[in-house]
Design a protein around this motif. Structure first.
Motif, PDB file in Angstrom:
ATOM      1  N   ALA A   1      11.922  -2.990  47.776  1.00  0.00           N
ATOM      2  CA  ALA A   1      12.286  -2.105  47.967  1.00  0.00           C
ATOM      3  C   ALA A   1      12.475  -1.265  49.237  1.00  0.00           C
ATOM      4  CB  ALA A   1      10.433  -1.503  47.310  1.00  0.00           C
ATOM      5  N   ASN A   2      12.113  -2.274  49.918  1.00  0.00           N
ATOM      6  CA  ASN A   2      12.461  -1.297  51.452  1.00  0.00           C
ATOM      7  C   ASN A   2      13.632  -0.890  51.882  1.00  0.00           C
ATOM      8  OD1 ASN A   2       9.245  -0.477  51.974  1.00  0.00           O
ATOM      9  ND2 ASN A   2       8.801  -3.231  52.713  1.00  0.00           N
ATOM     10  N   ALA A   3      13.992  -2.178  50.595  1.00  0.00           N
ATOM     11  CA  ALA A   3      15.825  -2.371  51.316  1.00  0.00           C
ATOM     12  C   ALA A   3      16.648  -1.179  50.811  1.00  0.00           C
ATOM     13  CB  ALA A   3      16.747  -2.958  50.650  1.00  0.00           C
ATOM     14  N   TYR A   4      15.614  -0.277  49.727  1.00  0.00           N
ATOM     15  CA  TYR A   4      16.617   1.343  49.787  1.00  0.00           C
ATOM     16  C   TYR A   4      16.056   2.450  50.489  1.00  0.00           C
ATOM     17  CZ  TYR A   4      17.993  -1.511  45.682  1.00  0.00           C
ATOM     18  OH  TYR A   4      19.214  -1.990  44.595  1.00  0.00           O
ATOM     19  N   LYS A   5      15.195   1.951  51.209  1.00  0.00           N
ATOM     20  CA  LYS A   5      14.528   3.091  51.941  1.00  0.00           C
ATOM     21  C   LYS A   5      15.356   3.272  52.871  1.00  0.00           C
ATOM     22  CE  LYS A   5      10.343   4.205  54.764  1.00  0.00           C
ATOM     23  NZ  LYS A   5       9.018   3.171  55.761  1.00  0.00           N
ATOM     24  N   GLY A   6      15.320   5.228  52.460  1.00  0.00           N
ATOM     25  CA  GLY A   6      16.151   6.322  53.366  1.00  0.00           C
ATOM     26  C   GLY A   6      17.761   6.270  52.962  1.00  0.00           C
ATOM     27  N   LEU A   7      18.129   5.977  52.020  1.00  0.00           N
ATOM     28  CA  LEU A   7      19.029   5.664  51.484  1.00  0.00           C
ATOM     29  C   LEU A   7      18.960   6.729  49.994  1.00  0.00           C
ATOM     30  CD1 LEU A   7      20.030   1.627  51.368  1.00  0.00           C
ATOM     31  CD2 LEU A   7      20.689   3.358  52.645  1.00  0.00           C
ATOM     32  N   ASP A   8      19.805   7.116  49.338  1.00  0.00           N
ATOM     33  CA  ASP A   8      19.985   8.032  48.428  1.00  0.00           C
ATOM     34  C   ASP A   8      21.263   7.221  47.382  1.00  0.00           C
ATOM     35  OD1 ASP A   8      20.868   9.434  46.630  1.00  0.00           O
ATOM     36  OD2 ASP A   8      22.862  10.990  48.036  1.00  0.00           O
ATOM     37  N   VAL A   9      20.565   6.339  46.578  1.00  0.00           N
ATOM     38  CA  VAL A   9      21.090   5.876  45.046  1.00  0.00           C
ATOM     39  C   VAL A   9      20.678   6.443  44.184  1.00  0.00           C
ATOM     40  CG1 VAL A   9      21.057   3.744  46.924  1.00  0.00           C
ATOM     41  CG2 VAL A   9      19.150   3.516  45.230  1.00  0.00           C
ATOM     42  N   LYS A  10      20.074   7.125  44.001  1.00  0.00           N
ATOM     43  CA  LYS A  10      20.412   8.083  42.602  1.00  0.00           C
ATOM     44  C   LYS A  10      21.960   7.955  41.485  1.00  0.00           C
ATOM     45  CE  LYS A  10      17.258  11.320  39.916  1.00  0.00           C
ATOM     46  NZ  LYS A  10      16.312  12.124  39.852  1.00  0.00           N
ATOM     47  N   GLY A  11      21.039   7.291  40.662  1.00  0.00           N
ATOM     48  CA  GLY A  11      22.714   7.463  40.131  1.00  0.00           C
ATOM     49  C   GLY A  11      24.009   7.054  40.147  1.00  0.00           C
ATOM     50  N   LYS A  12      24.231   6.097  41.479  1.00  0.00           N
ATOM     51  CA  LYS A  12      25.086   5.254  41.183  1.00  0.00           C
ATOM     52  C   LYS A  12      24.764   3.682  40.968  1.00  0.00           C
ATOM     53  CE  LYS A  12      25.577   8.057  45.106  1.00  0.00           C
ATOM     54  NZ  LYS A  12      26.201   8.397  46.454  1.00  0.00           N
ATOM     55  N   VAL A  13      25.519   3.082  40.697  1.00  0.00           N
ATOM     56  CA  VAL A  13      25.905   1.388  40.828  1.00  0.00           C
ATOM     57  C   VAL A  13      25.816   1.168  41.879  1.00  0.00           C
ATOM     58  CG1 VAL A  13      27.009   0.020  39.791  1.00  0.00           C
ATOM     59  CG2 VAL A  13      27.218   2.009  38.629  1.00  0.00           C
ATOM     60  N   VAL A  14      24.608  -0.191  42.122  1.00  0.00           N
ATOM     61  CA  VAL A  14      24.286  -0.470  43.048  1.00  0.00           C
ATOM     62  C   VAL A  14      24.858  -2.004  43.257  1.00  0.00           C
ATOM     63  CG1 VAL A  14      22.337  -1.303  45.050  1.00  0.00           C
ATOM     64  CG2 VAL A  14      22.537   0.407  44.107  1.00  0.00           C
ATOM     65  N   LEU A  15      25.125  -2.831  44.396  1.00  0.00           N
ATOM     66  CA  LEU A  15      26.178  -3.526  44.333  1.00  0.00           C
ATOM     67  C   LEU A  15      25.252  -4.622  45.049  1.00  0.00           C
ATOM     68  CD1 LEU A  15      28.252  -5.571  43.414  1.00  0.00           C
ATOM     69  CD2 LEU A  15      29.620  -4.560  46.006  1.00  0.00           C
ATOM     70  N   VAL A  16      24.753  -5.907  44.627  1.00  0.00           N
ATOM     71  CA  VAL A  16      24.236  -6.577  45.371  1.00  0.00           C
ATOM     72  C   VAL A  16      24.359  -8.112  45.357  1.00  0.00           C
ATOM     73  CG1 VAL A  16      21.574  -5.170  44.882  1.00  0.00           C
ATOM     74  CG2 VAL A  16      22.323  -7.064  43.701  1.00  0.00           C
ATOM     75  N   LEU A  17      23.731  -8.777  46.706  1.00  0.00           N
ATOM     76  CA  LEU A  17      24.190  -9.886  46.344  1.00  0.00           C
ATOM     77  C   LEU A  17      23.770 -11.445  45.455  1.00  0.00           C
ATOM     78  CD1 LEU A  17      25.724 -12.462  47.973  1.00  0.00           C
ATOM     79  CD2 LEU A  17      23.339 -12.703  49.462  1.00  0.00           C
TER      80      LEU A  17
END
Length: 870
Positions: free
Chosen positions: A380-396
């Motif tokens: 969860a810390n990987a998302y800290k401070g990032l504005d990802v709400k409502g977006k499609v996140v790409l992960v490995l």
């Protein structure tokens, strides 16, 4: 019936010669208690054989009798083991009855192959369209879980409905038998009947690949997309050898093979296998006999590709039968997402279960770390401070730290609109996913393309297609990872050939959904069998099994791994991917269909091939050499081979007696080939090298033909047999509860009743003769081979084990000793009891391609002395 002529040739004579007792692996769950397959000498009749058994005071119940095989399956009810049976006059071979499970296939939910797209890979589509071949008039026997013969895909040509009257005019399943009944599980008593209805699914899927036809179904369950099998007009025989769950046994398989022969089947499909073995196993022995009488038999190479070398399955190991490897389908119909002008397939998570549909406002957001490297999304810390709400996140899509459910739940907590996982190294993964979250796997190349486009313009919009479309998939068209590697224990080239087996859409029992997408060598084998049916129809002949195998091997497509510039080892793909169009149109025969160079000690460096021109005009052939990848499985001095062999460029040198030959129509020419072992490659690592000798005609309308070769650099007698990496073999003790514990110290006091000495081993590769020898501790005199109540006499050939058994535990062969030994390996020798005392136990496994002189030709482990009290 065909069998009558065979029986009439058997004389009612009794031979006085020693039989040979074979034991598979010794794992308890693999063997039927007290069950044995006996093959008689060729000149011994059934009545004489039974008479001889009775003369030796052997009490038994007959499970099955065999005519072509000339033998029987029995359950022994007296105190006799396999060695005692082998000593009976007239007995040729004895095997323990082995249990077989339905092969594990991979079910691929969420995507369906484009109709007949797999046929683009093989030329079957051209055979259908240009040559109008359908396999009509050819009979194919399916030895499996049965066939749902009422499925509309098996209706006869012109029928408007499925086969609702068993073996009726509208049905192409004209023959069949249920050998076991629904309740049979491998341990229960078979209850046979005439109805081979499939209640598992495997056999129906296999039959559909051979010759199903769902291209124009008007009544009954319809497929997601129309499809047609390889030979959609073949006639089927359905031979059911499994109940609705559990195992089957060798004796049942042999009975089904003989019935298929007696019913006049031209080809037998056996999408099953029992693991690594030698060719002297009962199904392979009978397969060779059936081929000699005009049939054709194909068996699955096995789905143990992740285990490394030496794992090709037993069913296709016959000298004249065919072992079939699997290739992944190159094409598929997938839902796609478009981004910056590119269109990329995706595989949605099963928890989402449908196509993804998101608004344009749900833009892409790669989850980078501070160094700009794509993260896996587990924290969860990987998302800290990032504005990802409502977006499609790409992960490995690396699942070594956490699964798709965990990273999906993390993503939900930060309000993402969706999650895309880019696979490593290629392909698409079947994700479970988190409920309620649009989540999907995408290919590695798609992930790279999305990242490159994002860096140019982060405002690019994702567009989600409403319907699937046809795409060429990453990793498709190459040998499947799960397909088993060879070689066999005699360094013979197996598997023989490859066929599409990954992501194959076919029929399934109506009660289980009617259609399914499955993967496995179980799917590749029927594709090969259906292709043979097309050849039968085209040539209006039924050639010998060896001859037709040669045609398909000569004309196969030599293949590379996905993204590789080099060719895959023949130990993985055999002669290559089946090319039906080439097989049907070639005017050349190249024999033999394989060249076994063996190892450095037994190197067969000078070989002869025969090129025959069966065309109508004189032809000139140019000879060339195509090297393939070498496989290093022992780079670290390990005894257990690498699960994924290391690829090396260890290439043989090849010289031809003539680089070009001119052959008149109908004539043959012999060419001598001189091989030299690769200069590269460490002989202490036993690299398996291979390649292809190619003969290319000058005329463009006739395809090139080839023959594969394979060899091992180094001395195969030094290839590890026992798994010493795991600290084995070792001495253990079994207590009254049946629990095993390793013995520590040299003065442990065993006894035969409550603390039996127990030897534990793991077979890392084949051995022609595994033994546990009992010696006198001071004189060193040999007293006999250990006789284990659980696994019989420790004196037998065996293949390699898988790393884990069917229950997910470390595979082990366990031999409890209660005092019995077989003093000598001679006819009529009987086990004797050794009274409590001190004895030396020695585990000795004969090295490959040796004569078996002890101890020079054995890998020897002295377990020390055991002190046995009364």
């Amino acid at each position: 019936m065909k069998v009558f002529a065979i029986i009439s040739a058997l004389a009612a004579a009794t031979l006085v010669s020693a039989g040979k007792f074979h034991i598979p692996k010794g794992a308890k769950y693999d063997l039927q208690p007290n069950g044995y397959i006996i093959q008689y000498q060729d000149s011994v009749s059934r009545s004489n054989a039974h008479s001889n058994l009775k003369k030796h005071a052997i009490d038994y119940k007959v499970r099955n009798e065999y005519d072509v095989f000339n033998g029987a399956a029995i359950t022994v009810t007296s105190d006799h083991d396999g060695d005692a049976l082998a000593a009976v006059p007239g007995v040729k071979h004895v095997w323990r009855i082995q249990r077989y499970s339905v092969p594990k296939t991979t079910s691929n939910s969420g995507k369906v192959d484009e109709a007949n797209s797999v046929h683009h890979m093989t030329g079957v589509d051209a055979a259908h369209k240009k040559l109008k071949l359908t396999g009509k008039g050819v009979k194919v026997g399916i030895i499996d879980t049965g066939i749902d013969y009422k499925h509309p895909a098996f209706a006869a040509a012109g029928a408007t409905e499925g086969c609702f009257a068993r073996y009726g005019k509208s049905c192409r399943v004209k023959h069949g038998w249920d050998f076991v009944g629904d309740a049979y599980n491998g341990d229960t008593v078979p209850v046979p009947d005439s109805d081979p209805m499939d209640c598992q699914g495997h056999g129906t899927h296999v039959a559909g690949i051979v010759g199903g036809n769902a291209s124009n179904i008007k009544v009954g369950p319809k497929p997601v997309v129309p499809w047609v099998g390889v030979a959609p007009d073949v006639t089927f025989g359905a031979y059911r050898i499994f109940g609705c769950s559990g195992y089957t046994n060798t004796d049942v398989i042999l009975a089904a093979m003989e019935m298929a022969f007696n019913d006049g089947m031209d080809i037998i499909n056996m999408s099953l296998g029992g693991g690594s073995a030698y060719k002297e196993n009962p199904t392979a022995v009978l397969a060779d006999k059936l081929v000699s009488f005009g049939m054709n038999v194909a068996g699955a190479a096995g789905n143990d590709g992740t285990e490394g070398v030496w794992m090709v399955s037993d069913t296709g190991l016959g000298e004249t039968s065919t072992s079939v490897a699997s290739f992944d389908n190159a094409y598929g119909a997938y839902y796609t997402v478009s981004y910056a002008g590119g269109k990329y397939p995706y595989n949605f998570a099963s928890a989402w279960g449908k196509a993804i549909s998101l608004p344009a406002s749900a833009t892409l957001f790669p989850l980078f770390d501070k160094a700009g490297v794509l993260q896996d999304g587990c924290d969860a810390n990987a998302y800290k401070g990032l504005d990802v709400k409502g977006k499609v996140v790409l992960v490995l899509g690396d699942y070594s730290r956490c699964g798709s459910v965990a990273r999906g739940e993390v993503a939900k907590t930060v309000g993402v609109a969706g999650l895309l996982a880019a696979s490593t190294p290629f392909g698409m993964t079947n994700l479970a996913g988190a409920p309620g979250l649009p989540m999907a796997s995408i290919e590695n190349r798609a992930g790279e393309a999305l990242l490159a486009a994002y860096k140019k313009n982060p405002k690019n919009v994702l567009t989600w297609a409403k319907d699937p479309s046809s795409v060429k998939v990453e990793g498709g068209g190459a040998p499947a990872d799960m397909s088993s590697y060879g070689l066999d224990g005699d360094l013979r080239s197996k598997p023989d050939i490859g066929a599409p087996g990954g992501n194959i859409y076919s029929s399934y029992p109506r009660a289980k959904g009617s259609y399914a997408l499955l993967s496995g060598t179980s799917m590749a084998t029927p594709y090969y069998v259906g292709s043979q049916a097309l050849y039968y129809e085209k040539t209006k002949s039924k050639p010998n099994g060896v001859d037709i195998r040669r045609v398909f091997k000569n004309t196969a497509t030599i293949s590379k791994d996905w993204g590789s510039k080099t060719y895959v080892s023949a130990a993985k793909q055999g002669a290559g991917l089946i090319n039906v169009w080439n097989a049907l149109t070639t005017t050349t025969r190249l024999s033999p269909d394989r060249l076994d160079l063996l190892d450095s000690d037994n190197f067969q460096g000078v070989q002869k091939i025969t090129i025959k021109n069966i065309g109508k005009k004189t032809e000139t052939y140019t000879l060339s050499h195509v090297p393939a990848d070498a496989l290093n499985s022992y780079s670290k001095g390990n005894s257990w081979p690498h699960a994924k062999p290391i690829i090396e460029a260890d290439h043989a040198t090849v010289k031809f007696s003539a680089n070009k030959v001119k052959i008149p129509a109908g004539k043959s020419v012999k060419v001598t080939i001189t091989f030299k072992e690769p200069k590269a490659g460490n002989a202490k690592h036993f690299p398996i090298y291979s390649g292809y000798v190619v003969a290319t005609p000058s005329r463009e309308d006739s395809p090139a033909v080839h023959v594969s070769y394979i060899g091992l650099k180094g001395s195969v007698k030094k290839v590890p047999i026992m798994d010493k990496d795991s600290g084995l073999p070792l001495l253990a003790v079994r207590n009254e509860k049946g629990e095993l514990s390793e013995v520590s110290g040299k003065n442990y006091a065993f006894n035969y009743k409550t603390a039996a000495p127990t030897v534990i081993v793991r077979f890392a590769s084949h051995t022609p003769n595994f033994t546990i020898r009992v010696h006198h501790p001071t004189t060193k005199a040999f007293l006999g081979y250990m006789v284990s109540g659980q696994s019989g006499t420790a004196h037998f050939p065996t293949g390699r084990m898988t790393d884990l058994d069917s229950e997910g535990e470390l595979s082990l062969a366990v031999f409890d000793w209660h005092g019995m030994v077989l003093p000598k390996d001679v006819p009529g020798e009987k086990p004797v009891f050794l009274a409590p005392s001190t004895y030396t136990l020695i585990v000795a496994s004969q090295q490959k391609l040796t004569k078996g002189a002890y101890p020079a030709d054995f890998e020897v482990y002295n377990l020390g002395n055991v002190i046995i009290s009364a």
